[in-house]
Design an enzyme around this catalytic site. Structure first.
Site, PDB file in Angstrom:
ATOM      1  N   HIS A 140       0.803  -1.224   0.000  1.00  0.00           N
ATOM      2  CA  HIS A 140       0.000   0.000   0.000  1.00  0.00           C
ATOM      3  C   HIS A 140       0.836   1.274   0.000  1.00  0.00           C
ATOM      4  CE1 HIS A 140      -3.609  -2.462   0.810  1.00  0.00           C
ATOM      5  NE2 HIS A 140      -4.074  -1.553  -0.016  1.00  0.00           N
ATOM      6  N   CYS A 179      -9.810  -2.645 -10.834  1.00  0.00           N
ATOM      7  CA  CYS A 179      -9.242  -1.461 -10.181  1.00  0.00           C
ATOM      8  C   CYS A 179      -7.899  -1.704  -9.491  1.00  0.00           C
ATOM      9  CB  CYS A 179     -10.233  -0.856  -9.199  1.00  0.00           C
ATOM     10  SG  CYS A 179     -10.607  -1.908  -7.806  1.00  0.00           S
TER      11      CYS A 179
HETATM   12  C1  PEP Z   1      -6.816  -4.365  -4.806  1.00  0.00           C
HETATM   13  O1  PEP Z   1      -6.687  -5.130  -3.867  1.00  0.00           O
HETATM   14  O2  PEP Z   1      -6.491  -4.653  -5.976  1.00  0.00           O
HETATM   15  C2  PEP Z   1      -7.347  -3.004  -4.597  1.00  0.00           C
HETATM   16  C3  PEP Z   1      -7.646  -2.236  -5.610  1.00  0.00           C
HETATM   17  O3  PEP Z   1      -7.468  -2.580  -3.323  1.00  0.00           O
HETATM   18  P1  PEP Z   1      -6.222  -2.188  -2.408  1.00  0.00           P
HETATM   19  O4  PEP Z   1      -5.012  -2.152  -3.289  1.00  0.00           O
HETATM   20  O5  PEP Z   1      -6.516  -0.872  -1.789  1.00  0.00           O
HETATM   21  O6  PEP Z   1      -6.172  -3.298  -1.433  1.00  0.00           O
END
Ligand code: PEP
Ligand code: MG
Length: 755
Positions: free
Chosen positions: A366, A681
């Site tokens: 993240h 996403c």
């Molecule tokens: C994912 O897991 O691909 C996502 C878009 O959410 P995050 O990266 O915030 O966990």
């Protein structure tokens, strides 16, 4: 023991000098007398860095007429070599050294042996302390250490008297150090230039000579206790500072933290009369010298760990615990860290943060997503980072080429500037497609939305021409706050984002806390989870603490008054979780209606598909949803059982592997049949070739990192998708095809712009 008592005697006498009322110059003259007497040497001299030159400042034994007259540049003569390398020299025959520079005015013809040590402040040499003997002799370790101890005290004295300008010393060090290029892994593309700042700043030692040795012993004793507690706590967690498998490092930390030899050496240094800080530094300096002479990369790395741990101990004992963010950035900065958490990164002032370099790091952690959102280039897995880079060094991060340029030469800076111009040109090219729709050559309209999460991200909508915000990570607001953001603050943020988006859609994802997004004020027992990514996070936490979710639901509903509100739930594992979350928001909607609040015209509910189990129950889930969005970051980590924050696994599995592409195809086909829009996403969609693969699978909407919008749009506009879809179907049905290679060849044959 004799060595200890000799060192103690020197420090006792230095203590008197330091306490005396005399001027700095007189004190330096006393110091050379003490050194010469205690080491029974004919000559003892101090050189100080003045106007970029090392000037003989005090001496016993050399001609007094040479004081302030003899001057050497960095790297010139033995004194210059010591200052430049910041390492001691120990020579039985000084004249035999290739860098020996004869200075007749000093009258040093009679002396054979020479030993010298650097006087260091903030990692830069501010002077040199040297002794000379008539007889040719090697100095033993105890004598060199005594000199180093005196050099530490001198550093304090010189700084206190303002005899050397610190920033000049840093410049002189940088100018005389070799430029170098360290390879690394591109984590966030981009180019940045600035001065090196350590996330955990090096401790500056203000007092070297102790007033009360017993008190210093106690301070080190309790600092060791606290450090051991910290290491044990870290060992107890699967992750530390941002995640990953750090067990090798932690094992070594633990070994050193409990190493009797290390604490004994520090205590011995305290016994000679040093403060706790100075004693730790003293032992650390010795360790650094050892480190440089070791060729074995494994051992070197372990000694780097010890260096790291020494810094930790120093921070604890000195109480200098703040990060560089808390001290504030003042110049264009390249931030240096072993690893970082997303919240830690968000604390930095974006205006000055031009790049981040990590010794660890992995693509979908993240912190990297946050850096991408901030538009800050990140280079990861740079080996030798801490050994080669000093605070204040000029750096160029060239993430695209996987390189960190340390103390770049003029030519490198010129080429950096040329590259920046090129990047700006590229950006102009993307700006040209900004207002054009993403329509493929064969007429397929694709929506390119962007991911966001920070308050000013919404501005990127205009800059990039994205079709909307396909993923707004609401937890970022929670990550940057020291306390739980109140409903009003949440609502203000959501409203600002909706205002900025105007008629473009925004999908708000409810908080996805937990995993590598730890929020101290929200964590109960979960900080101790062994597998936080698979633990009490996201929707699980939100359903378990409905008050939190209710507040967020109200903030969203109020902010969305009069418009369409898209709410998406993260980490849905079973359809009932989605149903429960939706019911919770609906209950708030009903309540607000009863209370007469203005409400959204429509509320659309979506589920994130990131847990493999959910794919098996799509038939139950889809009828309840208005849309779904695949989070490829989490989905791939769970499909491959490969921690997304673990640097070792960073490039082990390919997003273009049949396993992933087939699963994605299945989701897309099933959703289409059910009439539910499905978007992607995760970070995968932000890479041109991967995005092309997704479109070949039938994906019509991507939500990606803002920096990817221009390149992906340009890619779509240069591709004919139909033939690629047909080819993709074939590749996925024939086992063993290297889809990445096949798609790349097909895209190149078509002349698709892949950036
Ligand atoms: C994912 O897991 O691909 C996502 C878009 O959410 P995050 O990266 O915030 O966990
Ligand atoms: Mg996710």
């Amino acid at each position: 023991m004799a060595a200890v008592s000799a060192a103690r005697e020197i420090l006792r006498r230095l203590h008197e000098v330091m306490a005396a009322k005399s001027g700095a110059e007189a004190k330096l003259n006393q110091v050379v007398q003490i050194v010469a007497t205690e080491l029974s040497s004919e000559v003892a001299s101090i050189y100080l860095l003045r106007d970029g030159m090392l000037e003989l400042y005090a001496t016993r034994g050399l001609a007094q007429a040479a004081v302030h007259v003899t001057r050497l540049s960095m790297g010139q003569g033995l004194v210059g070599v010591i200052a430049q390398s910041r390492e001691p020299l120990n020579l039985a025959e000084a004249k035999a050294h290739p860098d020996f520079a004869y200075r007749p005015e000093t009258g040093e013809d009679d002396y054979h042996s020479f030993a010298g040590v650097p006087i260091v402040r903030r990692e830069s040499a501010i002077g040199v302390l040297g002794v000379q003997h008539r007889e040719p002799r090697d100095y033993d370790e105890v004598e060199i250490e005594a000199l180093q101890t005196v050099a530490m005290v001198l550093s304090e004295l010189i700084h206190g008297a303002g005899l050397v300008d610190d920033s000049q010393a840093a410049q002189a060090r940088a100018a005389s150090s070799e430029p170098m290029r360290l390879p690394g892994l591109k984590l966030v593309d981009g180019l940045g230039r600035g001065l090196a700042v350590f996330h955990q700043p090096r401790v500056i030692i203000e007092h070297t000579v102790a007033d009360d040795t017993e008190a210093e012993r106690q301070r080190v004793y309790s600092a060791f206790g606290r450090m051991r507690e910290q290491i044990d706590a870290m060992m107890g967690q699967a992750e530390f500072v941002g995640g990953g498998d750090h067990h090798d490092v932690l094992d070594t930390y633990k070994m050193f933290a409990y190493d009797e030899g290390w604490s004994r050496r520090i205590n011995e240094a305290i016994d000679t009369g040093l403060t706790a800080e100075a004693a730790i530094e003293r032992v650390q300096a010795r360790n650094r010298v050892r480190m440089r002479s070791i060729d074995d990369p494994y051992l070197r790395e372990r000694l780097t760990d010890l260096d790291d741990l020494s810094n930790r101990l120093l921070r604890i004992v000195s109480g200098q615990l703040g990060t560089a963010a808390q001290l504030g950035l003042r110049d264009d900065t390249i931030l240096i860290a072993r690893n970082l958490g997303p919240a830690e990164l968000l604390e930095y002032d974006k205006r000055y943060l031009k790049g981040v370099v990590l010794e660890e790091g992995s693509l979908t952690a993240h912190v990297i997503i946050v850096a991408r959102a901030m538009g800050v280039p990140v280079l990861g897995r740079v080996r030798g980072l801490f050994a080669e880079v000093s605070e204040g060094d000029e750096l160029i991060v060239d993430a695209g080429n996987g390189a960190l340029l340390v103390r770049p030469q003029a030519a490198m800076i010129t080429s950096y500037k040329a590259m920046s111009v090129l990047k700006a040109k590229q950006a102009e090219k993307f700006a040209a497609v900004r207002d054009l729709p993403a329509i493929s050559k064969d007429g397929r309209r694709v929506a390119i939305m962007m991911n966001a999460g920070l308050a000013d991200d919404a501005q990127a909508l205009e800059l990039t021409g994205a079709d909307g915000i396909g993923l707004f990570r609401t937890e970022f607001q929670f990550l940057v706050s020291a306390t739980l953001p109140r409903r009003e603050r949440q609502q203000a943020l959501y409203r600002a984002v909706l205002d900025a988006a105007d008629t473009r859609p925004v999908v708000f994802r409810t908080i996805d806390i937990g995993g590598d997004k730890a929020v101290p004020y929200l964590l109960d027992g979960s900080a101790q989870e062994e597998n936080p990514a698979m633990g009490w996070r996201a929707l699980r936490l939100a359903l378990g603490r409905p008050a939190l979710m209710k507040i967020q639901a109200r903030a969203l509903l109020e902010a969305g008054a009069g418009r369409t509100l898209n709410v998406m739930f993260p980490m849905v594992s079973e359809p009932w979780e989605f149903a429960e979350a939706k019911a919770l928001v609906e209950a708030q909607r009903a309540l607000l209606t009863r209370q007469g609040h203005a409400l959204p015209a429509h509320v659309r509910y979506g589920a994130m598909i990131e847990v493999p189990a959910l794919i098996e129950t799509l038939d139950t889930l889809l009828p309840m949803t208005d849309f779904v969005s695949v989070g490829t970051n989490d989905l791939t980590q769970f499909l491959f059982a490969a921690d997304r924050a673990n640097p070792r696994l960073a490039d082990r599995y390919d997003w273009m592997s049949p396993a992933i592409l087939r699963v994605l195809r299945r989701i897309v086909v099933t959703a289409k049949a059910a009439g539910v829009p499905a978007t992607i996403c995760g970070e995968m969609g932000g890479r041109p070739l991967e995005a092309l693969a997704l479109m070949a699978l039938g994906v019509d909407t991507l939500s990606i990192t803002p920096a990817g919008v221009g390149p992906i749009k340009a890619m779509v506009r240069s591709a004919a998708l139909e033939p690629l879809s047909a080819a993709m179907a074939e590749w996925l049905d024939s086992p063993g095809v290297d889809v990445r290679a096949a798609l790349l060849a097909a895209a190149r044959a078509q002349g698709v712009e892949l950036g």
